[in-house]
Design a protein around this motif. Sequence first.
Motif, short mmCIF file in Angstrom:
data_model
loop_
_atom_site.label_atom_id
_atom_site.label_comp_id
_atom_site.label_asym_id
_atom_site.label_seq_id
_atom_site.Cartn_x
_atom_site.Cartn_y
_atom_site.Cartn_z
N ARG A 38 -22.93 0.25 -7.36
CA ARG A 38 -23.15 0.69 -8.55
C ARG A 38 -24.49 1.32 -8.87
O ARG A 38 -24.90 2.34 -9.34
CB ARG A 38 -22.60 -0.30 -9.85
CG ARG A 38 -21.06 -0.59 -9.79
CD ARG A 38 -20.37 0.74 -10.39
NE ARG A 38 -19.05 0.41 -10.28
CZ ARG A 38 -18.25 -0.26 -11.34
NH1 ARG A 38 -19.02 -0.45 -12.50
NH2 ARG A 38 -16.86 -0.51 -11.51
N GLY A 70 -23.12 -4.36 -7.74
CA GLY A 70 -21.97 -3.57 -7.82
C GLY A 70 -20.67 -4.63 -7.95
O GLY A 70 -20.90 -5.61 -8.81
N VAL A 71 -19.46 -4.19 -7.71
CA VAL A 71 -18.41 -4.86 -7.76
C VAL A 71 -17.87 -5.23 -6.49
O VAL A 71 -17.77 -4.52 -5.42
CB VAL A 71 -17.50 -3.93 -8.61
CG1 VAL A 71 -16.17 -4.58 -8.77
CG2 VAL A 71 -18.03 -3.67 -9.88
N ASN A 76 -15.19 -8.69 -9.14
CA ASN A 76 -16.51 -9.56 -9.80
C ASN A 76 -17.59 -8.42 -9.63
O ASN A 76 -17.92 -7.74 -8.72
CB ASN A 76 -16.68 -10.78 -9.13
CG ASN A 76 -15.59 -11.72 -8.91
OD1 ASN A 76 -14.88 -11.94 -10.14
ND2 ASN A 76 -15.01 -11.97 -7.70
N GLU A 77 -18.58 -8.45 -10.59
CA GLU A 77 -19.74 -8.10 -10.66
C GLU A 77 -20.63 -8.84 -10.12
O GLU A 77 -20.99 -9.88 -10.41
CB GLU A 77 -20.09 -7.73 -12.08
CG GLU A 77 -19.29 -6.76 -13.00
CD GLU A 77 -19.83 -6.32 -14.37
OE1 GLU A 77 -20.81 -6.87 -14.86
OE2 GLU A 77 -19.32 -5.32 -14.84
N LYS A 121 -23.62 -11.42 -11.02
CA LYS A 121 -24.40 -10.65 -11.89
C LYS A 121 -24.21 -11.07 -13.23
O LYS A 121 -23.03 -10.82 -13.69
CB LYS A 121 -24.18 -9.15 -11.65
CG LYS A 121 -25.00 -8.44 -12.68
CD LYS A 121 -24.74 -6.95 -12.70
CE LYS A 121 -23.58 -6.36 -13.54
NZ LYS A 121 -23.92 -6.93 -15.03
N PHE A 127 -26.23 -3.01 -14.25
CA PHE A 127 -26.39 -2.87 -12.74
C PHE A 127 -27.70 -2.27 -12.34
O PHE A 127 -28.14 -2.70 -11.31
CB PHE A 127 -25.22 -1.87 -12.25
CG PHE A 127 -23.81 -2.50 -12.21
CD1 PHE A 127 -23.42 -3.20 -11.44
CD2 PHE A 127 -23.06 -2.05 -13.20
CE1 PHE A 127 -22.17 -3.61 -11.48
CE2 PHE A 127 -21.72 -2.50 -13.29
CZ PHE A 127 -21.20 -3.58 -12.34
#
Length: 318
Positions: A38, A70-71, A76-77, A121, A127
């Motif tokens: 991201r 990111g993911v 999950n972040e 995160k 992000f």
Amino acid sequence: MFAVTATQIDPDNPLAGLTLGEHSEPKVPDGWTTVTVRAAALNHHDLWTLKGVGIRQDRLPIVLGCDAAGVDEDGNEVIVHSVIGSGPDETLDPKRSLLSEVHDGTFADRVAVPRRNLVPKPAALSFEHAACLPTAWLTAYRMLFEKAGLEPGSTVLVQGAGGGVATALIALGRAAGYRIWATSRTEGKRAAALELGADQVFEPGARLPERVDAVMETVGQATWDHSLKSLKPGGRIVVCGATSGAVPPADLNRVFFLQLSVVGSTMGTREQLRRLAVFLEQTGVRPVVDRAMPLAEARDGFSALASGEIFGKIVFTR
């Protein structure tokens, strides 16, 4: 997928080897996973790669970028720790590497990383802010809280305010209760350092009101003599790099007489990255982002970094 890659080495014109366009999807070895990027932060390491520092032509093309948030594949972040290594402190593994040195980096739609390199995160961090942590901010965290040996209330001199590590040192040091002094060549960056939390700012080489407990040194040749002269007896210089050229030989007479110490510092560990993210969540401290731009405009970001006319981090978004 879209990616920013190094396709050739040119020490004199590094941006000549910067290529933007389609790239193959990342290969995922056992124990690794992919992260949909991201945001990804730009570092001097990326510019040095294009100059051929730490990499050979036969390793190219390679996707640039060390830092990302990111993911993951489970939704999950996450924040990506970019040191690929093993042991209790992966940064000291003789076989360690950073993303974009052996394995493709983070300036792409997706990046493959070891599962152990993912850090949750915090929801409170964007992000863009989270992407600034793995290299510059983690380096600053280790310099201040592991290598410097400081107590609250200590006075710390940050040389060369403006870069990613220097701005992180000012913000983290302020939050930790240190008295932060900073130097910069430009009036604008000195003013920005004060706004960020520095207690006093000075021109490079200026005589300080008193000697300091520690110096955070990221500049090298241009500030080294001033760093030595600025320390109290028993003080410590913590060095993480030398953007202005190699650090010259120390004045050993001064070092021995005043019992000074010089300590090298690397990027931190995955566990330290996790603690740093929690520290920012709890304190409200956030990285300074000079500018955020689409990854498709990465060439403009590299040009800005090369010019030195930035304060904080450049972040690419997807």
